[in-house]
Design a protein around this motif. Structure first.
Motif, PDB file in Angstrom:
ATOM      1  N   ILE A  68       0.840  -1.207   0.000  1.00  0.00           N
ATOM      2  CA  ILE A  68       0.000   0.000   0.000  1.00  0.00           C
ATOM      3  C   ILE A  68       0.872   1.253   0.000  1.00  0.00           C
ATOM      4  O   ILE A  68       0.597   2.226  -0.726  1.00  0.00           O
ATOM      5  CB  ILE A  68      -0.955  -0.014   1.215  1.00  0.00           C
ATOM      6  CG1 ILE A  68      -1.943  -1.189   1.101  1.00  0.00           C
ATOM      7  CG2 ILE A  68      -1.693   1.313   1.332  1.00  0.00           C
ATOM      8  CD1 ILE A  68      -2.758  -1.222  -0.184  1.00  0.00           C
ATOM      9  N   GLU A  69       1.939   1.262   0.792  1.00  0.00           N
ATOM     10  CA  GLU A  69       2.845   2.411   0.813  1.00  0.00           C
ATOM     11  C   GLU A  69       3.530   2.599  -0.536  1.00  0.00           C
ATOM     12  O   GLU A  69       3.683   3.730  -1.014  1.00  0.00           O
ATOM     13  CB  GLU A  69       3.881   2.222   1.921  1.00  0.00           C
ATOM     14  CG  GLU A  69       3.297   2.348   3.329  1.00  0.00           C
ATOM     15  CD  GLU A  69       4.276   1.923   4.408  1.00  0.00           C
ATOM     16  OE1 GLU A  69       5.471   1.722   4.080  1.00  0.00           O
ATOM     17  OE2 GLU A  69       3.844   1.775   5.564  1.00  0.00           O
ATOM     18  N   CYS A  84      -9.230   9.255  -1.475  1.00  0.00           N
ATOM     19  CA  CYS A  84      -9.503   7.827  -1.510  1.00  0.00           C
ATOM     20  C   CYS A  84     -10.843   7.531  -0.857  1.00  0.00           C
ATOM     21  O   CYS A  84     -11.175   8.077   0.199  1.00  0.00           O
ATOM     22  CB  CYS A  84      -8.382   7.071  -0.773  1.00  0.00           C
ATOM     23  SG  CYS A  84      -8.578   5.280  -0.752  1.00  0.00           S
ATOM     24  N   ARG A  95      -1.993  10.665   3.175  1.00  0.00           N
ATOM     25  CA  ARG A  95      -0.913  10.945   2.230  1.00  0.00           C
ATOM     26  C   ARG A  95      -1.316  12.001   1.197  1.00  0.00           C
ATOM     27  O   ARG A  95      -0.515  12.382   0.341  1.00  0.00           O
ATOM     28  CB  ARG A  95      -0.502   9.655   1.505  1.00  0.00           C
ATOM     29  CG  ARG A  95       0.215   8.614   2.341  1.00  0.00           C
ATOM     30  CD  ARG A  95       1.649   8.979   2.698  1.00  0.00           C
ATOM     31  NE  ARG A  95       2.508   9.252   1.560  1.00  0.00           N
ATOM     32  CZ  ARG A  95       3.245   8.345   0.918  1.00  0.00           C
ATOM     33  NH1 ARG A  95       3.214   7.072   1.314  1.00  0.00           N
ATOM     34  NH2 ARG A  95       4.026   8.692  -0.082  1.00  0.00           N
ATOM     35  N   ALA A 101       1.040   4.166  -2.906  1.00  0.00           N
ATOM     36  CA  ALA A 101       0.893   5.601  -2.647  1.00  0.00           C
ATOM     37  C   ALA A 101       2.086   6.377  -3.199  1.00  0.00           C
ATOM     38  O   ALA A 101       1.920   7.451  -3.809  1.00  0.00           O
ATOM     39  CB  ALA A 101       0.749   5.846  -1.150  1.00  0.00           C
ATOM     40  N   ILE A 122      -3.960  11.620  -0.970  1.00  0.00           N
ATOM     41  CA  ILE A 122      -4.606  10.976  -2.119  1.00  0.00           C
ATOM     42  C   ILE A 122      -6.085  10.826  -1.799  1.00  0.00           C
ATOM     43  O   ILE A 122      -6.456  10.163  -0.822  1.00  0.00           O
ATOM     44  CB  ILE A 122      -3.987   9.590  -2.397  1.00  0.00           C
ATOM     45  CG1 ILE A 122      -2.500   9.739  -2.714  1.00  0.00           C
ATOM     46  CG2 ILE A 122      -4.712   8.890  -3.545  1.00  0.00           C
ATOM     47  CD1 ILE A 122      -1.734   8.417  -2.702  1.00  0.00           C
ATOM     48  N   MET A 155      -4.246   6.433   2.804  1.00  0.00           N
ATOM     49  CA  MET A 155      -4.164   7.122   1.510  1.00  0.00           C
ATOM     50  C   MET A 155      -4.590   8.575   1.638  1.00  0.00           C
ATOM     51  O   MET A 155      -3.951   9.484   1.087  1.00  0.00           O
ATOM     52  CB  MET A 155      -5.027   6.403   0.474  1.00  0.00           C
ATOM     53  CG  MET A 155      -4.486   5.055   0.021  1.00  0.00           C
ATOM     54  SD  MET A 155      -2.943   5.244  -0.918  1.00  0.00           S
ATOM     55  CE  MET A 155      -2.630   3.542  -1.395  1.00  0.00           C
TER      56      MET A 155
END
Length: 315
Positions: A240-241, A308, A304, A244, A306, A301
């Protein structure tokens, strides 16, 4: 010369693959073989015969399919009933489908023209105007038939209809370029960032997909990304990281929305009808615990930067 395409379904009033109320056309043929695919009838490029074993009357009491089939051994029987199709021997003449009185045999795929599709699309014009909807092509992989999709989208744009392409992007960029002038929205997946694991679970490396996502991010076409969250495949935070990082560093904010799709066991009956193995049949999950994992990913997310969401409701 007018283009023709091979599709396996047209759905009206869909609300998940693009904004508003849409007409969705599903194309035959896909270069990926995702373990969790819910449309196995979209993998092969050609028309196929499907078998519903429960509906077969029996070889003894009916046998109409065997009577008309020109290929000995194409129909496979077990315990007196039709069990499957021998794909190596079947010539896809569809005589068995037409002869079957109980609908134990059916057809996946048909050849259509652009005008055939437009007749279905125009039925929903009023819904598009009221909801901001339009047409979505999906599959399978619609861009394996990019010439047809380009002609279809060009016709739609001439009539003021919003166009959306749902694509794996596992194909030559020239296929994408054919439809770009007529496409309002792309929807694509990032299934896994690790190329080895991506190949393990989909049958292909992810290098071409990621390269095409970067190229698409450099155009004016709107892009929505999806991650199908699959248990024991891609839900770990290392992946997942990395996902991103790719979105932020390589796509530079071009993604309108990242949608997380929670794994659901879908399409098992279709696998059975095609005598194909369903790779996720032994997967058992605690739905509450799994949804908490999906929520954690969405939260990460968004932190970060994003945008989502969970699901597909927002466009």
């Amino acid at each position: 010369m007018s283009q023709t395409g091979i599709i396996f379904n047209i759905q009206h009033f869909t609300i998940h693959d693009g904004p508003g109320i849409r007409t969705e056309i599903f194309f035959k043929g896909c270069p990926l073989h995702c373990h969790w695919c819910s449309n196995p009838e979209g993998i092969a490029c050609h028309m196929e015969v499907a078998v519903n074993r429960k509906k077969c009357i029996s070889r003894k009491n009916c046998g109409e399919c065997e009577t008309v089939c020109p290929q000995p051994g194409a129909l496979v029987f077990s315990r007196g009933k039709l069990h499957s199709i021998n794909r190596e021997k079947c010539i896809r003449c569809l005589q068995c489908v037409n002869a079957c009185p109980s609908e134990a045999l059916s057809q996946y795929g048909k050849e259509v023209s652009v005008e055939d599709c437009m007749k279905e699309i125009r039925k929903d014009l009023g819904y598009y105007k009221r909801s901001g909807g339009g047409i979505t092509v999906s599959g399978g992989e619609p861009l394996l038939q990019s010439d047809f999709v380009a002609e279809l989208f060009k016709t739609c744009k001439a009539e003021g209809i919003h166009t959306c392409c749902e694509s794996s992007l596992y194909l030559d960029w020239s296929q994408v370029e054919k439809i770009l002038p007529y496409t309002d929205l792309f929807i694509s997946d990032i299934k896994h960032m690790d190329p080895r694991l991506h190949k393990n679970f989909t049958g292909v490396n992810n290098k071409l997909i990621l390269e095409n996502l970067v190229k698409l991010s450099q155009t004016d076409t709107e892009l929505i990304l999806r991650i199908p969250i699959i248990p024991n495949v891609n839900e770990n935070m290392i992946n997942i990281e990395a996902t991103a990082d790719f979105i932020l560093n390589k796509l530079h904010g071009h993604v309108k929305t990242l949608q997380l799709l929670s794994f659901m066991r879908l399409g098992e009956d279709k696998y059975s009808s095609l005598n194909m193995p369903y790779n996720m049949k032994d997967v058992k999950i605690n739905r509450t615990a799994f949804q908490s994992v999906v929520t954690k990913i969405a939260t990460y997310m968004n932190l970060r930067g994003i945008h989502c969401i969970i699901g597909t409701k927002e466009y």
